[in-house]
Design a protein around this motif. Structure first.
Motif, PDB file in Angstrom:
ATOM      1  N   ILE A   1      12.425 -44.936  20.537  1.00 51.90           N
ATOM      2  CA  ILE A   1      13.797 -44.619  20.125  1.00 51.90           C
ATOM      3  C   ILE A   1      13.831 -44.229  18.649  1.00 51.90           C
ATOM      4  O   ILE A   1      14.456 -43.227  18.268  1.00 51.90           O
ATOM      5  N   MET A   2      13.147 -44.990  17.807  1.00 48.80           N
ATOM      6  CA  MET A   2      13.179 -44.680  16.375  1.00 48.80           C
ATOM      7  C   MET A   2      12.377 -43.431  16.042  1.00 48.80           C
ATOM      8  O   MET A   2      12.709 -42.710  15.102  1.00 48.80           O
ATOM      9  N   ARG A   3      11.327 -43.142  16.799  1.00 46.97           N
ATOM     10  CA  ARG A   3      10.575 -41.901  16.566  1.00 46.97           C
ATOM     11  C   ARG A   3      11.474 -40.679  16.756  1.00 46.97           C
ATOM     12  O   ARG A   3      11.273 -39.639  16.122  1.00 46.97           O
ATOM     13  N   ASP A   4      12.475 -40.800  17.621  1.00 52.36           N
ATOM     14  CA  ASP A   4      13.362 -39.670  17.869  1.00 52.36           C
ATOM     15  C   ASP A   4      14.215 -39.314  16.652  1.00 52.36           C
ATOM     16  O   ASP A   4      14.818 -38.238  16.623  1.00 52.36           O
ATOM     17  N   PHE A   5      14.277 -40.175  15.664  1.00 51.21           N
ATOM     18  CA  PHE A   5      14.970 -39.826  14.423  1.00 51.21           C
ATOM     19  C   PHE A   5      14.152 -38.838  13.593  1.00 51.21           C
ATOM     20  O   PHE A   5      14.666 -38.251  12.638  1.00 51.21           O
ATOM     21  N   GLY A   6      12.866 -38.682  13.930  1.00 52.52           N
ATOM     22  CA  GLY A   6      12.042 -37.685  13.257  1.00 52.52           C
ATOM     23  C   GLY A   6      11.165 -38.214  12.146  1.00 52.52           C
ATOM     24  O   GLY A   6      10.537 -37.426  11.432  1.00 52.52           O
ATOM     25  N   TYR A   7      11.085 -39.542  12.012  1.00 48.62           N
ATOM     26  CA  TYR A   7      10.292 -40.146  10.943  1.00 48.62           C
ATOM     27  C   TYR A   7       9.174 -41.003  11.528  1.00 48.62           C
ATOM     28  O   TYR A   7       9.315 -41.541  12.639  1.00 48.62           O
ATOM     29  N   PRO A   8       8.069 -41.153  10.805  1.00 43.80           N
ATOM     30  CA  PRO A   8       6.997 -42.025  11.302  1.00 43.80           C
ATOM     31  C   PRO A   8       7.488 -43.456  11.475  1.00 43.80           C
ATOM     32  O   PRO A   8       8.252 -43.969  10.641  1.00 43.80           O
ATOM     33  N   VAL A   9       7.042 -44.083  12.536  1.00 38.00           N
ATOM     34  CA  VAL A   9       7.397 -45.480  12.812  1.00 38.00           C
ATOM     35  C   VAL A   9       6.172 -46.353  12.566  1.00 38.00           C
ATOM     36  O   VAL A   9       5.065 -46.048  13.009  1.00 38.00           O
ATOM     37  N   VAL A  10       6.408 -47.428  11.840  1.00 31.91           N
ATOM     38  CA  VAL A  10       5.380 -48.416  11.525  1.00 31.91           C
ATOM     39  C   VAL A  10       5.676 -49.678  12.318  1.00 31.91           C
ATOM     40  O   VAL A  10       6.845 -50.049  12.493  1.00 31.91           O
ATOM     41  N   PHE A  11       4.634 -50.330  12.805  1.00 30.72           N
ATOM     42  CA  PHE A  11       4.820 -51.607  13.488  1.00 30.72           C
ATOM     43  C   PHE A  11       4.342 -52.732  12.593  1.00 30.72           C
ATOM     44  O   PHE A  11       3.183 -52.746  12.166  1.00 30.72           O
ATOM     45  N   ASP A  12       5.228 -53.655  12.302  1.00 29.76           N
ATOM     46  CA  ASP A  12       4.892 -54.823  11.491  1.00 29.76           C
ATOM     47  C   ASP A  12       4.300 -55.884  12.418  1.00 29.76           C
ATOM     48  O   ASP A  12       5.013 -56.667  13.047  1.00 29.76           O
ATOM     49  N   ALA A  13       2.975 -55.880  12.492  1.00 31.33           N
ATOM     50  CA  ALA A  13       2.286 -56.689  13.496  1.00 31.33           C
ATOM     51  C   ALA A  13       2.308 -58.181  13.188  1.00 31.33           C
ATOM     52  O   ALA A  13       2.218 -59.003  14.106  1.00 31.33           O
ATOM     53  N   THR A  14       2.415 -58.538  11.916  1.00 31.73           N
ATOM     54  CA  THR A  14       2.343 -59.960  11.582  1.00 31.73           C
ATOM     55  C   THR A  14       3.721 -60.610  11.488  1.00 31.73           C
ATOM     56  O   THR A  14       3.910 -61.727  11.960  1.00 31.73           O
ATOM     57  N   HIS A  15       4.717 -59.925  10.917  1.00 38.19           N
ATOM     58  CA  HIS A  15       6.055 -60.516  10.918  1.00 38.19           C
ATOM     59  C   HIS A  15       6.648 -60.590  12.323  1.00 38.19           C
ATOM     60  O   HIS A  15       7.543 -61.403  12.584  1.00 38.19           O
ATOM     61  N   SER A  16       6.164 -59.747  13.215  1.00 37.27           N
ATOM     62  CA  SER A  16       6.690 -59.775  14.584  1.00 37.27           C
ATOM     63  C   SER A  16       6.271 -61.016  15.354  1.00 37.27           C
ATOM     64  O   SER A  16       6.844 -61.307  16.405  1.00 37.27           O
ATOM     65  N   VAL A  17       5.262 -61.735  14.870  1.00 37.54           N
ATOM     66  CA  VAL A  17       4.868 -62.992  15.522  1.00 37.54           C
ATOM     67  C   VAL A  17       5.331 -64.199  14.711  1.00 37.54           C
ATOM     68  O   VAL A  17       4.930 -65.328  14.980  1.00 37.54           O
ATOM     69  N   GLN A  18       6.169 -63.944  13.718  1.00 39.70           N
ATOM     70  CA  GLN A  18       6.738 -65.025  12.928  1.00 39.70           C
ATOM     71  C   GLN A  18       7.705 -65.847  13.781  1.00 39.70           C
ATOM     72  O   GLN A  18       8.335 -65.332  14.717  1.00 39.70           O
ATOM     73  N   LEU A  19       7.800 -67.134  13.468  1.00 39.22           N
ATOM     74  CA  LEU A  19       8.812 -68.011  14.061  1.00 39.22           C
ATOM     75  C   LEU A  19       9.753 -68.409  12.922  1.00 39.22           C
ATOM     76  O   LEU A  19       9.497 -69.376  12.207  1.00 39.22           O
ATOM     77  N   PRO A  20      10.821 -67.617  12.704  1.00 40.03           N
ATOM     78  CA  PRO A  20      11.664 -67.830  11.523  1.00 40.03           C
ATOM     79  C   PRO A  20      12.248 -69.246  11.474  1.00 40.03           C
ATOM     80  O   PRO A  20      12.903 -69.695  12.414  1.00 40.03           O
ATOM     81  N   GLY A  21      11.980 -69.929  10.376  1.00 40.03           N
ATOM     82  CA  GLY A  21      12.473 -71.292  10.229  1.00 40.03           C
ATOM     83  C   GLY A  21      11.863 -72.268  11.214  1.00 40.03           C
ATOM     84  O   GLY A  21      12.355 -73.382  11.385  1.00 40.03           O
ATOM     85  N   GLY A  22      10.765 -71.858  11.829  1.00 35.94           N
ATOM     86  CA  GLY A  22      10.195 -72.639  12.927  1.00 35.94           C
ATOM     87  C   GLY A  22       9.602 -73.971  12.522  1.00 35.94           C
ATOM     88  O   GLY A  22       9.331 -74.820  13.377  1.00 35.94           O
TER      89      GLY A  22
END
Length: 278
Positions: free
Chosen positions: A186-207
């Motif tokens: 979906i975000m690629r369709d805006f026309g800009y490169p998309v980066v995946f934040d691999a480490t914050h995506s496995v964060q447990l906020p306030g966990g």
């Protein structure tokens, strides 16, 4: 939309490649560790022929607790990042939290990052964009991917189209995040490169109550899936000893795991090719 070519220091990035990495410790703990990690990033990415951007925060202004380590502050932190830049030649990325920081950080950084929690802060986005530097706009954990459209419009209203979009997971109940891989397409369709934040995506906020937890054992799984789904770059926080890191250790990767993962991600990117996308 015409695919954008994003110039980051000597690098030229667009959605179709090359695959690139943004890597470094969560926060500047001291000059020695920061330089150690930067030299490691330079060495392995040169060996793998992967364009790289070094990242580290001079101030983590959104920590869970008032007692959490925030970093050395802007001036000392920028001095260290300038040394990294001169010693390694790597382009530098760091966060800005308020519009009045932009003029000072723009003299050192090659990319200004907008933290996920601040991705709708109009004055901050406009100030960052008016610097003329590339902007890494992280999608808030509270936002859908299509809600990034208005945030993008704030940046591009200044005429600055050097923009990266970063997926970092979405809030899922309490103290958890989940990654919807549709977000990347979906975000690629805006026309800009998309980066995946691999480490914050496995964060447990306030966990952990007074701090965030994390599940670094899932970093490689999600990173592989994200690159296969269309991410052009991967963002990862790395540390010589994550269990003793002063910030985000539970979701940071130890250095010995980084090179084999990057090699694998580049191979996946080259196989999928992402033809026809921006």
């Amino acid at each position: 939309m015409i695919p954008q070519i994003i110039h980051i220091g000597p690098l030229a990035i667009q959605g179709k490649g090359p695959f690139f990495v943004i890597a470094g410790p969560c926060v500047i703990e001291d000059e020695a560790i920061t330089l150690q990690v930067a030299e490691f990033v330079k060495k392995i990415t040169d060996e793998l022929k992967i364009p790289a951007v070094f990242k580290a925060s001079y101030d983590k202004a959104n920590r869970t607790s008032l007692e959490s380590f925030r970093g050395p502050g802007m001036q000392k932190g920028l001095d260290i990042l300038e040394k990294v830049k001169h010693k390694t030649g790597l382009p530098i990325l760091s966060d800005a939290h308020t519009p009045d920081q932009i003029d000072q950080v723009a003299g050192i950084l090659d990319v200004i990052q907008i933290p996920a929690f601040l991705c709708r802060q109009t004055d901050l986005l406009l100030a960052a964009a008016r610097s003329g530097l590339p902007v890494n706009l992280k999608k808030g954990q509270f936002m859908s991917p299509w809600d990034m459209g208005p945030a993008i419009a704030k940046v591009t209203s200044t005429g600055n189209r050097h923009l990266l979009l970063t997926e970092r997971g979405s809030s899922f109940g309490y103290n958890n995040l989940v990654v919807d891989m549709r977000s990347i397409a979906i975000m690629r369709d805006f026309g800009y490169p998309v980066v995946f934040d691999a480490t914050h995506s496995v964060q447990l906020p306030g966990g952990k109550g007074g701090s965030s937890g994390g599940e670094r054992e899932f970093v490689a799984h999600l990173a592989r899936a994200a690159v296969a789904a269309g991410a052009t770059g991967v963002f990862m926080e790395i540390h010589p000893d994550p269990d003793s890191a002063l910030c985000d250790g539970p979701n940071s990767l130890p250095l010995h795991e980084v090179k084999p993962l990057l090699k694998q991600l580049k191979e996946i990117f080259d196989l999928t090719a992402h033809e026809g996308s921006g």
